[in-house]
Write an enzyme that holds these catalytic residues in place. Structure first.
Site, PDB file in Angstrom:
ATOM      1  N   ASP A  92       0.846  -1.193   0.000  1.00 36.63           N
ATOM      2  CA  ASP A  92       0.000   0.000   0.000  1.00 36.63           C
ATOM      3  C   ASP A  92       0.879   1.241   0.000  1.00 36.63           C
ATOM      4  O   ASP A  92       2.046   1.187   0.401  1.00 36.63           O
ATOM      5  CB  ASP A  92      -0.955  -0.001   1.188  1.00 36.63           C
ATOM      6  CG  ASP A  92      -0.248   0.236   2.517  1.00 36.63           C
ATOM      7  OD1 ASP A  92       0.679  -0.539   2.811  1.00 36.63           O
ATOM      8  OD2 ASP A  92      -0.607   1.181   3.246  1.00 36.63           O
ATOM      9  N   GLU A 156      -0.155  -0.487   5.808  1.00 35.98           N
ATOM     10  CA  GLU A 156       0.848   0.096   6.701  1.00 35.98           C
ATOM     11  C   GLU A 156       0.738   1.615   6.748  1.00 35.98           C
ATOM     12  O   GLU A 156       0.852   2.222   7.819  1.00 35.98           O
ATOM     13  CB  GLU A 156       2.256  -0.319   6.252  1.00 35.98           C
ATOM     14  CG  GLU A 156       3.351   0.017   7.244  1.00 35.98           C
ATOM     15  CD  GLU A 156       3.921   1.420   7.107  1.00 35.98           C
ATOM     16  OE1 GLU A 156       4.562   1.905   8.044  1.00 35.98           O
ATOM     17  OE2 GLU A 156       3.701   2.054   6.047  1.00 35.98           O
TER      18      GLU A 156
END
Length: 456
Positions: A92, A156
């Protein structure tokens, strides 16, 4: 770089790595599904899963984590009796911010001035490519000498803790003898660095209400309480005159004893405008790695274009607080929330909501894995010795793993050196750093297999 079979293999694999990084960067995998479609993150997760399967990984799975995102897991068995190493990265990315400010499209990997530009190129899709490149180089030079687990996180950057909670619920899944977190970076390009500490973080949303609705500023301004003005005042209370963070009850006098960060270098790396002062007190390293730091990430209020002459009834902000090792993030959250509530003026109604949190981390640099890493870095970076630095950012999973596996050695390396400008517009990665760090990781795994003959 000294010629040897491993380095030659890594160099030969670099064009393939660039192609794959371009494929991965093309996914708009921002794990905020109000901004970007969930399908973009799912596409990136499936890309990672397919790449692991192609490398012979077993038990490849898309893990549905409690925050509604997916992490990707795979296991590559090693020789009998070999140690197991967990390799971490996240797929991500941060939002691209103002896309018009990018010199090339943020989700299109573009080569310019010897660097590859694109959102996630360094943080941290490049870290995934680094892991793959190292494993392929090992396969071409006698095989992977350790058991390898790979975990690629899907949220994250959001700090929503999905993988941490999943790991706590499945404690055997990520167990390993040592863990390589591929999400930090060298102190500067060409200087091999392991990150020995991370600041933790807390993220809160503060909302201020003062009126039932907006009022005409000419008719009511001067007596009617303005929620936006109240919010500005409470946010200003989070900093001293010199810009130091001042949260009531939170110590802010930490000192960093390791590698120092020259002020001129920091000004250049941070692109501070001429004549603008730096904020805080102590050395630059103190301020970045050993002291708390508050940042107002966003404010909900009317934009200048289209603004009306109004006293505002409501306003809110998103506030981040980074906390150094030795400070409990939960306690820091309580102090921050209490500060915001107590400093809101004029009796305005205030609501503070915790959005995310992660604990700080400090590594044990005396462990055998660090010796193996130092040897690997001395080969990949001829003439340079491995350095230890802190990092002001947070990787909440580190403390979760340290708690779950107290005997595991944890090392932090990666591609996010200062020129990478992660989280900003025009993020980029140095292909030379990708090559050298992939070689480093391959050599580290060889060294570690030799020095650690037992398995977890």
């Amino acid at each position: 770089m000294s010629p040897n079979p491993m380095s030659e293999t890594v160099a030969s694999l670099l064009p393939r790595a660039r192609t794959e990084l371009a494929e991965l960067v093309a996914f708009k995998s921002v794990a905020d599904f109000e901004q970007f479609p969930r399908s973009e993150s799912e596409g990136a997760a499936n890309w990672v899963a397919d790449a692991l399967r192609a490398e012979g990984f077993q038990d490849v799975a898309l893990l549905d984590t409690p925050d509604g995102t997916q992490s990707v897991y795979g296991f590559l068995p090693g020789p009998e009796g070999a140690p197991t190493v967990l390799l971490y990265a996240h797929y991500d990315v941060q939002p691209p911010l103002d896309e018009s400010a990018w010199q090339s499209p943020p989700f299109e990997l573009t080569e310019r001035n010897g660097r590859w530009y694109g959102r996630g190129a360094a943080d941290c899709k490049g870290g995934l490519i680094m892991h793959l490149l190292a494993l392929r180089a090992l396969k071409a030079n006698g095989g992977v000498p350790v058991g390898v687990k790979v975990i690629a996180e899907g949220s994250e950057e959001q700090g929503t803790g999905g993988l941490e909670r999943y790991a706590e619920e499945h404690p055997e899944l990520l167990r390993a003898d040592t863990i390589v977190i591929g999400d930090t970076g060298n102190f500067r390009v060409g200087l091999p660095t392991v990150t020995s500490s991370l600041r933790g973080m807390t993220l809160v949303r503060v909302a201020v209400d003062a009126l039932e609705g907006n009022l005409h500023s000419g008719q009511f301004g001067g007596a009617a309480p303005d929620a936006l003005a109240a919010l500005v005042r409470v946010l200003d209370s989070l900093r001293a005159q010199d810009g130091s963070t001042t949260v009531d009850g939170l110590a802010s006098d930490g000192v960093w004893e390791g590698l120092q960060y020259p002020e001129d270098d920091f000004r250049k790396d941070a692109k501070v405008l001429d004549g603008v002062e730096l904020i805080g007190s102590g050395t630059i390293a103190d301020r970045l790695w050993a002291q708390p730091a508050v940042t107002v990430l966003g404010i909900d209020c009317p934009p200048v274009v289209g603004a009306t002459p109004s006293v505002h009834a409501h306003a809110r902000a998103l506030v981040s607080l980074r906390v150094p090792p030795g400070v409990d993030a939960g306690q820091a959250t309580k102090l921050l929330m209490a500060h915001l509530e107590s400093r809101t003026p004029w009796g305005a109604r205030v609501r503070v909501e915790q959005v995310g949190q992660g604990q700080p981390f400090r590594a044990d640099t005396e462990s055998p894995a660090y010796a193996a890493m130092a040897e690997a870095m001395s080969v990949a970076y001829p003439g340079e010795e491995m350095q230890y630095a802190g990092q002001g950012g947070s990787i909440p999973l580190c403390n979760t793993l340290a708690t779950l596996y107290p005997e595991a050695e944890i090392l932090l390396i990666g591609l996010s050196e200062p020129e990478a400008q992660i989280h900003a517009v025009n993020e980029s990665v140095s292909p030379e750093e990708l090559e050298r760090l992939s070689l480093t990781e391959a050599l580290f795994l060889q060294n570690y297999a030799t020095s650690t003959p037992t398995t977890n």
